[in-house]
Scaffold this active site. Structure first.
Site, short mmCIF file in Angstrom:
data_model
loop_
_atom_site.label_atom_id
_atom_site.label_comp_id
_atom_site.label_asym_id
_atom_site.label_seq_id
_atom_site.Cartn_x
_atom_site.Cartn_y
_atom_site.Cartn_z
CG HIS A 50 48.79 74.35 68.79
ND1 HIS A 50 47.90 73.52 68.22
CD2 HIS A 50 50.08 74.41 68.49
CE1 HIS A 50 48.78 73.03 67.33
NE2 HIS A 50 50.10 73.32 67.34
CG ASP A 52 53.96 73.46 67.62
OD1 ASP A 52 53.02 72.67 67.29
OD2 ASP A 52 54.03 74.70 67.23
CB SER A 169 60.48 77.74 54.13
OG SER A 169 60.47 76.36 54.34
CG ASP A 199 50.38 75.22 63.29
OD1 ASP A 199 50.39 76.37 63.55
OD2 ASP A 199 50.61 74.09 63.77
N GLY A 200 50.57 77.78 61.32
CA GLY A 200 51.96 78.24 60.75
C GLY A 200 52.07 79.69 60.43
CB SER A 201 54.28 81.80 60.22
OG SER A 201 55.33 81.22 60.82
#
Length: 254
Positions: A50, A52, A169, A199-201
C-alpha cells in the site's frame, strides 16, 4: 507473486484480491531498509503493498509521487491510495508506472466518474501477462457514506479511513464499527463483488470486531514495522484473519 492475476477478468481479479486481507503500508518503514523489507514480504507471500501518495494540498503531508510506484518490484501488487489535489493526472501517471489498484478520495475530485471510467479501461503488467486496474473509492471519517451511490458500479474497492488524512486524529472504535455497519446496510445486495477496506492507525485489538462485521482487508503501516519486527508483526496480523477462517493466502510458517 502476482503472476496468478495474469489474464484474469476484472471479476476474477477482485475475487482473488479479496483473499488477501492485509495491505502493507510500505512507506511507514525506514526507507533505508526498504530492500530488506521487500525481501521479507516476498518470503512471507505478502503481495499487497500500500502506497499513500500525498501532495501536501489535499492533506498537509507530502510523501511520494507516482514515480515511486515504478521503483517497486513488479512481483508485488501495488495498491495505491491517492490523496492529491489532481486525482485525474495522478491516476494517469500511476497507471503508466504500473499501479495495479488505484483508490481515489471521494472528497478530492469533482470528476470522479470520468476518472473511474477511464481507469476501468486500463490494464497493467504483471508477471506473465496483464491484469485490469482495480478501482477504489476512499472516504474520510466525516464524509457521508451515500456519496458513493452514484459510482458504485465503477468501483471494486470501498475504503473507510479511520483517521483524518495528514492530521492523525483517530475515530473511536465504537464509531468505526458503527460506520462499517452503516456501510454494509447501505450496500445491501450490492455488497457482492466489493472489497471493503479499513485504513488508518488500526490496532490488533480492533481486528476481531472488524472481521466479525465482514470487512475484507485492513491497511497497516507503522504497527507492522514497530520494533523492527516486520516478519513477526505481519504474521501476527494475518493470523487474526486465519482464526476467522480465511487461510488461502497464508504460508505454512504463518
Amino acid at each position: 507473486m502476482n503472476s496468478q492475476f495474469a489474464g484474469l477478468t476484472r471479476e476474477a481479479c477482485v475475487a482473488l484480491l479479496a483473499s488477501y486481507p492485509l495491505s502493507v503500508g510500505i512507506l511507514a518503514g525506514q526507507w533505508i531498509a526498504l530492500h530488506r523489507y521487500l525481501q521479507q514480504l516476498e518470503a512471507l507471500n505478502q503481495p499487497l503493498l500500500h502506497l499513500d501518495l500525498m501532495d501536501g494540498q489535499f492533506c498537509p503531508q507530502f510523501t511520494v509521487g507516482p514515480w515511486a510506484v515504478g521503483q517497486l518490484p513488479q512481483t508485488f501488487i501495488k495498491d495505491v491510495h491517492l490523496m492529491v489535489a489532481d486525482q485525474w493526472a495522478a491516476a494517469q501517471a500511476c497507471v503508466k508506472a504500473g499501479a495495479h489498484c488505484i483508490t481515489l478520495q471521494a472528497e478530492g475530485d469533482i470528476h470522479l466518474h470520468h476518472t473511474l471510467s477511464w481507469l476501468g479501461q486500463q490494464t497493467v503488467p504483471v508477471i506473465d501477462g496483464e491484469m485490469p486496474v482495480i478501482r477504489g473509492i476512499s472516504l474520510c471519517p466525516a464524509t457521508p457514506l451515500d456519496v458513493i451511490i452514484p459510482i458504485l458500479s465503477d468501483v471494486e474497492v470501498i475504503q473507510l479511513l479511520a483517521v483524518n488524512p495528514g492530521y492523525g486524529s483517530k475515530m473511536r472504535s465504537s464509531d468505526l464499527y458503527e460506520r462499517v455497519a452503516q456501510l454494509l446496510c447501505l450496500l445491501g445486495d450490492k455488497r457482492e463483488g466489493k472489497i471493503i477496506v479499513i485504513d488508518g492507525s488500526l490496532t490488533q485489538d480492533q481486528l476481531p470486531s472488524l472481521i466479525a462485521q465482514g470487512i475484507d482487508r485492513v491497511v497497516s503501516g507503522s504497527a507492522l514495522f514497530r520494533d523492527d519486527r516486520l516478519v513477526e508483526n505481519t504474521r501476527s496480523w494475518r493470523a487474526m484473519f486465519k482464526v476467522a477462517g480465511d487461510t488461502t493466502f497464508l504460508p505454512s510458517t504463518a
